[in-house]
Write an enzyme that holds these catalytic residues in place. Sequence first.
Site, PDB file in Angstrom:
ATOM      1  N   GLN A 165      18.609  13.139  15.348  1.00 24.32           N
ATOM      2  CA  GLN A 165      18.007  14.279  16.043  1.00 24.32           C
ATOM      3  C   GLN A 165      18.960  15.472  16.066  1.00 24.32           C
ATOM      4  O   GLN A 165      18.542  16.615  16.235  1.00 24.32           O
ATOM      5  CB  GLN A 165      17.636  13.854  17.473  1.00 24.32           C
ATOM      6  CG  GLN A 165      17.024  14.925  18.322  1.00 24.32           C
ATOM      7  CD  GLN A 165      16.450  14.356  19.615  1.00 24.32           C
ATOM      8  OE1 GLN A 165      15.443  13.686  19.588  1.00 24.32           O
ATOM      9  NE2 GLN A 165      17.101  14.625  20.725  1.00 24.32           N
ATOM     10  N   SER A 223      33.720  53.934  15.538  1.00 25.62           N
ATOM     11  CA  SER A 223      34.663  53.442  16.537  1.00 25.62           C
ATOM     12  C   SER A 223      34.491  54.274  17.791  1.00 25.62           C
ATOM     13  O   SER A 223      34.222  55.474  17.726  1.00 25.62           O
ATOM     14  CB  SER A 223      36.086  53.590  16.005  1.00 25.62           C
ATOM     15  OG  SER A 223      37.009  53.650  17.087  1.00 25.62           O
ATOM     16  N   HIS A 260      44.899  38.595  -9.350  1.00 22.28           N
ATOM     17  CA  HIS A 260      45.886  38.632  -8.252  1.00 22.28           C
ATOM     18  C   HIS A 260      45.769  39.913  -7.426  1.00 22.28           C
ATOM     19  O   HIS A 260      46.724  40.322  -6.766  1.00 22.28           O
ATOM     20  CB  HIS A 260      47.325  38.518  -8.771  1.00 22.28           C
ATOM     21  CG  HIS A 260      47.514  37.471  -9.825  1.00 22.28           C
ATOM     22  ND1 HIS A 260      47.909  36.185  -9.538  1.00 22.28           N
ATOM     23  CD2 HIS A 260      47.311  37.508 -11.169  1.00 22.28           C
ATOM     24  CE1 HIS A 260      47.976  35.487 -10.671  1.00 22.28           C
ATOM     25  NE2 HIS A 260      47.604  36.260 -11.675  1.00 22.28           N
ATOM     26  N   LYS A 287      36.100  56.928  11.955  1.00 20.46           N
ATOM     27  CA  LYS A 287      35.848  55.596  11.410  1.00 20.46           C
ATOM     28  C   LYS A 287      34.439  55.382  10.890  1.00 20.46           C
ATOM     29  O   LYS A 287      33.465  55.841  11.476  1.00 20.46           O
ATOM     30  CB  LYS A 287      36.123  54.558  12.501  1.00 20.46           C
ATOM     31  CG  LYS A 287      37.596  54.364  12.751  1.00 20.46           C
ATOM     32  CD  LYS A 287      38.210  53.520  11.663  1.00 20.46           C
ATOM     33  CE  LYS A 287      39.026  52.407  12.284  1.00 20.46           C
ATOM     34  NZ  LYS A 287      39.406  51.431  11.296  1.00 20.46           N
ATOM     35  N   GLU A 335      31.904  42.515   7.049  1.00 17.18           N
ATOM     36  CA  GLU A 335      32.857  41.620   7.712  1.00 17.18           C
ATOM     37  C   GLU A 335      32.144  40.400   8.312  1.00 17.18           C
ATOM     38  O   GLU A 335      32.616  39.280   8.228  1.00 17.18           O
ATOM     39  CB  GLU A 335      33.598  42.373   8.817  1.00 17.18           C
ATOM     40  CG  GLU A 335      34.468  43.503   8.293  1.00 17.18           C
ATOM     41  CD  GLU A 335      34.968  44.375   9.428  1.00 17.18           C
ATOM     42  OE1 GLU A 335      34.402  45.463   9.621  1.00 17.18           O
ATOM     43  OE2 GLU A 335      35.900  43.959  10.133  1.00 17.18           O
TER      44      GLU A 335
HETATM   45  N1  ARG Z   1      12.995  13.904  18.402  1.00 16.56           N
HETATM   46  C1  ARG Z   1      13.270  12.904  17.422  1.00 16.56           C
HETATM   47  C2  ARG Z   1      14.155  13.481  16.298  1.00 16.56           C
HETATM   48  O1  ARG Z   1      14.272  14.657  16.227  1.00 16.56           O
HETATM   49  C3  ARG Z   1      11.999  12.385  16.824  1.00 16.56           C
HETATM   50  C4  ARG Z   1      12.094  10.993  16.283  1.00 16.56           C
HETATM   51  C5  ARG Z   1      12.235  10.029  17.382  1.00 16.56           C
HETATM   52  N2  ARG Z   1      12.187   8.701  16.918  1.00 16.56           N
HETATM   53  C6  ARG Z   1      12.538   7.676  17.661  1.00 16.56           C
HETATM   54  N3  ARG Z   1      12.525   6.502  17.109  1.00 16.56           N
HETATM   55  N4  ARG Z   1      12.904   7.838  18.919  1.00 16.56           N
HETATM   56  O2  ARG Z   1      14.736  12.754  15.545  1.00 16.56           O
END
Ligand code: ARG
Length: 459
Positions: free
Chosen positions: A323, A278, A157, A284, A291
């Site tokens: 993606q 600071s 604590h 300081k 942090e």
């Molecule tokens: N740039 C795409 C990704 O990062 C690559 C794969 C794309 N595949 C597709 N079927 N369009 O996922």
Amino acid sequence: SANAMWGGRFSAGPDAIMEAINASIGYDQRMARQDIEGSRAHAAMLAATGVITDSDADAIREGLLTVLSEIEKGEFQFSTALEDIHMNVEARLKEIVGEPAGRLHTARSRNDQVATDFKLWVRGQMDAAIEGLTALVRALLSQAEMGADWVMPGFTHLQTAQPVTWGHHMMAYVEMFGRDISRFEDARKRMNECPLGSAALAGTSFPIDRHMTAEALGFDRPTANSLDAVADRDFALEFLSASTLTAMHLSRLAEELVIWSSAQFRFVRMSDKWSTGSSIMPQKRNPDAAELLRAKIGRIMGASVGLMTVMKGLPLAYSKDMQEDKEQVFDAADNLMLGLAAMTGMVSDMEGQRENLEAAAASGFSTATDLADWLVRALNMPFRDAHHVTGSLVAMAEGKGCDLPDLSLEEMQSVHDAITSEVFDVLGVHNSVASRTSYGGTAPSEVRKQIARWTEKLA
Ligand code: ARG
């Protein structure tokens, strides 16, 4: 004009906004090396299985090295119209080697390609995390060795609880970061299967050898299900969750360093190298790095939640949503590695203030439990009664504004007349820690055993 890679059925090119939302080249160019490594392995395999000729494979493999060196030298012109790293590399390969470049994508899709590239990238980061954590563990071990018998207050604590040793406290973090290492090792084992050759989702009718590419790329085996292989981002999520736990541990240690380096505690002096001043208050020395480390978990855990949220509703197999996996993982990995390096530096360079630690250890009635234990052992008192008697002695000392060892024997006997002068032996903090020899306890002898075990483990 229509896309050169897939535009056969299109008569017009994409809207500019469509191009902007679709492109990943701005960030997935970080996987250039992995993309080229994967393509070179794929080309060699296509030749070995007779799908393409040796001379085409040689031209492709050579050309890819040229592309790689252009990228590494910063000479490569990345094109947003070519969407991603995969198509950028292939388009440039075509400029360099001509017709054979068009044969590279046989028995492959960008879906298995991107899964392979990203796995290679994440696997490299798992190795880097293990390395960074190991360096931090070594820094903690040398702090533990140096201060194996320094006494400091142990807290619960954040209230003084019992004296512990500096070495014991450092070794607590060694255990935590040691578990983090094992989490990355464990995740690495599970993810080390090669998606390449899963093609778009269903596999391929070409007579490819997936074991060959898996081996060439350092995977233990090919993935067993092509649908899963192109749809799986568990490996990235496991990386992020192991990173989140590591970041949480870094944050807890950082918090202690912030507290410990304050004027009210003065348990530790942070090195100038890891402090800032600071612009208004000349005295300081702020622990900014600690942090920031405390804060890093925000973005790392954010990435983990972010990618989990991207994945949770996706039907099999690949969807373009996936993606959105990379930027979060890249950012988390960058910040994790930076955090590990910063913490290793801070821990290596910090100076535990032995005298302040020992003075603090003796205040706050930290040996009250030792006193109660003594009453149990010496007077055969039930622990509950001993706890009560000790509580009265603490109240007496508090009333007099002194610590337990400052009470006279007569004062103690006024609370319980069977107390003898031997009680004073257990009231000192050094005796207190030395007595805690249970396995994993804070006694310097035990701490040294744990240091030896870890040192051997890392050797
Ligand atoms: N740039 C795409 C990704 O990062 C690559 C794969 C794309 N595949 C597709 N079927 N369009 O996922």
